[in-house]
Write a protein that holds these residues in place. Structure first.
Motif, PDB file in Angstrom:
ATOM      1  N   UNK A   1       0.596  -1.242  -0.301  1.00  0.00           N
ATOM      2  CA  UNK A   1       0.044   0.288   0.264  1.00  0.00           C
ATOM      3  C   UNK A   1       0.607   1.164  -0.500  1.00  0.00           C
ATOM      4  N   UNK A   2       1.624   1.667  -0.908  1.00  0.00           N
ATOM      5  CA  UNK A   2       2.492   2.542  -1.000  1.00  0.00           C
ATOM      6  C   UNK A   2       2.598   3.009  -2.301  1.00  0.00           C
ATOM      7  N   UNK A   3       3.111   3.963  -2.616  1.00  0.00           N
ATOM      8  CA  UNK A   3       2.779   5.481  -3.718  1.00  0.00           C
ATOM      9  C   UNK A   3       4.496   5.639  -4.267  1.00  0.00           C
TER      10      UNK A   3
ATOM     11  N   UNK B   1      16.368  -4.027  -5.258  1.00  0.00           N
ATOM     12  CA  UNK B   1      16.841  -5.263  -4.617  1.00  0.00           C
ATOM     13  C   UNK B   1      15.548  -5.637  -5.417  1.00  0.00           C
ATOM     14  N   UNK B   2      14.961  -6.995  -5.099  1.00  0.00           N
ATOM     15  CA  UNK B   2      13.968  -7.435  -5.957  1.00  0.00           C
ATOM     16  C   UNK B   2      12.702  -6.743  -4.677  1.00  0.00           C
ATOM     17  N   UNK B   3      11.592  -6.957  -5.183  1.00  0.00           N
ATOM     18  CA  UNK B   3      10.397  -6.201  -4.855  1.00  0.00           C
ATOM     19  C   UNK B   3       9.028  -6.737  -5.252  1.00  0.00           C
ATOM     20  N   UNK B   4       8.503  -6.500  -3.810  1.00  0.00           N
ATOM     21  CA  UNK B   4       6.999  -7.457  -4.472  1.00  0.00           C
ATOM     22  C   UNK B   4       5.798  -6.012  -3.935  1.00  0.00           C
ATOM     23  N   UNK B   5       5.103  -5.997  -4.676  1.00  0.00           N
ATOM     24  CA  UNK B   5       4.159  -4.309  -4.484  1.00  0.00           C
ATOM     25  C   UNK B   5       2.900  -4.960  -4.300  1.00  0.00           C
ATOM     26  N   UNK B   6       2.514  -4.492  -3.192  1.00  0.00           N
ATOM     27  CA  UNK B   6       1.002  -5.117  -2.657  1.00  0.00           C
ATOM     28  C   UNK B   6      -0.224  -4.180  -2.458  1.00  0.00           C
ATOM     29  N   UNK B   7      -1.640  -4.104  -3.160  1.00  0.00           N
ATOM     30  CA  UNK B   7      -2.413  -3.160  -2.634  1.00  0.00           C
ATOM     31  C   UNK B   7      -4.014  -3.777  -3.108  1.00  0.00           C
ATOM     32  N   UNK B   8      -4.306  -3.500  -1.809  1.00  0.00           N
ATOM     33  CA  UNK B   8      -5.405  -3.822  -1.930  1.00  0.00           C
ATOM     34  C   UNK B   8      -6.649  -2.744  -3.236  1.00  0.00           C
ATOM     35  N   UNK B   9      -7.594  -4.157  -3.655  1.00  0.00           N
ATOM     36  CA  UNK B   9      -8.198  -2.790  -5.168  1.00  0.00           C
ATOM     37  C   UNK B   9      -9.102  -2.185  -4.553  1.00  0.00           C
ATOM     38  N   UNK B  10      -9.373  -2.102  -2.783  1.00  0.00           N
ATOM     39  CA  UNK B  10     -10.611  -1.203  -3.241  1.00  0.00           C
ATOM     40  C   UNK B  10     -10.451   0.239  -2.326  1.00  0.00           C
ATOM     41  N   UNK B  11      -8.131   0.508  -2.056  1.00  0.00           N
ATOM     42  CA  UNK B  11      -7.771   1.548  -0.730  1.00  0.00           C
ATOM     43  C   UNK B  11      -7.886   2.348  -1.699  1.00  0.00           C
ATOM     44  N   UNK B  12      -8.306   3.548  -1.076  1.00  0.00           N
ATOM     45  CA  UNK B  12      -8.350   4.784  -1.371  1.00  0.00           C
ATOM     46  C   UNK B  12      -7.251   5.766  -1.114  1.00  0.00           C
ATOM     47  N   UNK B  13      -6.040   5.443  -0.184  1.00  0.00           N
ATOM     48  CA  UNK B  13      -5.442   6.384   0.136  1.00  0.00           C
ATOM     49  C   UNK B  13      -3.802   5.948  -1.521  1.00  0.00           C
ATOM     50  N   UNK B  14      -4.069   4.921  -1.345  1.00  0.00           N
ATOM     51  CA  UNK B  14      -2.492   4.719  -1.818  1.00  0.00           C
ATOM     52  C   UNK B  14      -2.695   3.305  -3.273  1.00  0.00           C
ATOM     53  N   UNK B  15      -3.722   3.771  -3.962  1.00  0.00           N
ATOM     54  CA  UNK B  15      -4.607   2.500  -4.611  1.00  0.00           C
ATOM     55  C   UNK B  15      -4.066   1.690  -5.421  1.00  0.00           C
ATOM     56  N   UNK B  16      -4.219   1.247  -6.518  1.00  0.00           N
ATOM     57  CA  UNK B  16      -4.020   0.587  -7.714  1.00  0.00           C
ATOM     58  C   UNK B  16      -3.784   1.078  -8.948  1.00  0.00           C
ATOM     59  N   UNK B  17      -3.797   2.189  -8.716  1.00  0.00           N
ATOM     60  CA  UNK B  17      -2.855   2.508  -9.516  1.00  0.00           C
ATOM     61  C   UNK B  17      -1.719   2.936  -9.699  1.00  0.00           C
ATOM     62  N   UNK B  18      -1.678   3.800  -8.268  1.00  0.00           N
ATOM     63  CA  UNK B  18       0.241   3.832  -7.867  1.00  0.00           C
ATOM     64  C   UNK B  18       0.642   2.513  -7.725  1.00  0.00           C
ATOM     65  N   UNK B  19       0.000   1.353  -7.159  1.00  0.00           N
ATOM     66  CA  UNK B  19       0.674  -0.127  -6.989  1.00  0.00           C
ATOM     67  C   UNK B  19       1.439  -0.317  -8.633  1.00  0.00           C
TER      68      UNK B  19
END
Length: 312
Positions: free
Chosen positions: A140-142, A246-264
């Protein structure tokens, strides 16, 4: 930074830096705590906010497979506050404390998981202090903060409001969002964090009996988001992330209003060879909403990237 500074006093348990329970040491006059749960490969977890108490990020499903080291970010307890509190809590400051903590753990490498604001910290640490990291989970980042991020969040909150226009709890959520710009005390920050929380889940009100105790247990400290000289700590990692090694895994919830799918998706596009997991039935709290799916994805990422680092 060395893991031993002249001003650092160690009062961690004699049983070792990764023994279960709470560990405490002092660095440059500031108390740093961390909490160890579970067993297996080491994953350091940095919570969000900034200023939200670490306990909301407990992940029992991951603790079944990994040694979870939950950082208690400086500033979130009265004895861990900087002299400049509530200012000065930049990513650079959090990262310097992380470096010391990671060095103290006594293992060659760790994985780093950051949630929400903690994901911004984790990205910064992976970019500028990657030496002891086997992998990073940006949960849940951006890649940016500032006006662009704020506009997207406002759009998502409006969509949430439209979906729940008839719910009696909606006015309270919107009032809590409106209060965010005027916070100045711990009490106000805690009230606002609890107030906005229904929007942080895919279906808070549909599962309120289970989630209301979680909401009521959230605690927060007011942290300004300004540096010591009152300069905003505005983030734009877009250029730097293209060179993340560094190897990275990006995780996001479909319904996140703060750091949503666009940013993931943008993080995933920017970071070379990253993995992306979209939790279809989650908001901002996938470790609570879809804990088994979340934990399995992180576990597999840790095991795979840890093995790659060992082989390399």
């Amino acid at each position: 930074m060395s893991d031993r500074l002249p001003s650092q006093h160690d009062d961690a348990p004699a049983s070792g830096p990764l023994s279960p329970g709470t560990h405490t040491y002092t660095l440059a006059g500031v108390v740093q705590r961390y909490h160890v749960h579970g067993s297996g490969p080491v994953c350091v977890a940095h919570s969000g906010g900034p200023g939200i108490d670490w306990e909301y990020l407990r992940m029992p499903a991951l603790e079944e497979h990994l040694t979870m080291v939950y950082v208690e970010p400086v500033g979130t307890a009265p004895d861990s506050r900087l002299p400049t509190h509530p200012h000065g809590y930049t990513r650079e400051r959090y990262s310097t404390f992380l470096e010391v903590l990671v060095n103290r753990l006594g293992v060659p490498e760790v994985h780093l998981l950051g949630h929400s604001h903690g994901a911004f910290v984790a990205a910064y640490h992976a970019l500028y202090r990657p030496e002891r990291l086997a992998g990073v989970v940006l949960y849940e980042g951006a890649p940016v903060t500032g006006p662009e991020h704020g506009a997207e969040a406002a759009r998502m909150v409006e969509a949430f409001a439209a979906r729940h226009a008839d719910h009696p709890g909606l006015p309270g959520v919107l009032a809590a969002f409106a209060a965010l710009s005027g916070l100045s005390t711990d009490e106000q920050t805690t009230a606002a964090a609890r107030g906005v929380l229904p929007s942080y889940f895919a279906d808070f009100w549909g599962d309120e009996e289970r989630l209301a105790p979680f909401r009521d247990a959230v605690r927060a400290t007011y942290i300004s988001g300004l540096d010591e000289d009152l300069t905003p700590d505005v983030i734009d990692d877009r250029a730097a992330l293209k060179g993340l090694e560094v190897p990275a895994l990006v995780v996001v919830g479909r319904h996140d209003v703060i750091c949503g799918v666009r940013w993931a998706r943008e993080l995933d596009e920017l970071i070379p060879d990253s993995d992306l997991l979209v939790l279809e039935n989650s908001g901002h709290m996938g470790h609570l909403e879809e804990p088994d799916l979340f934990a399995e994805a992180v576990r597999r990422f840790v095991l795979r990237t840890g093995a790659q680092q060992a082989a390399g």
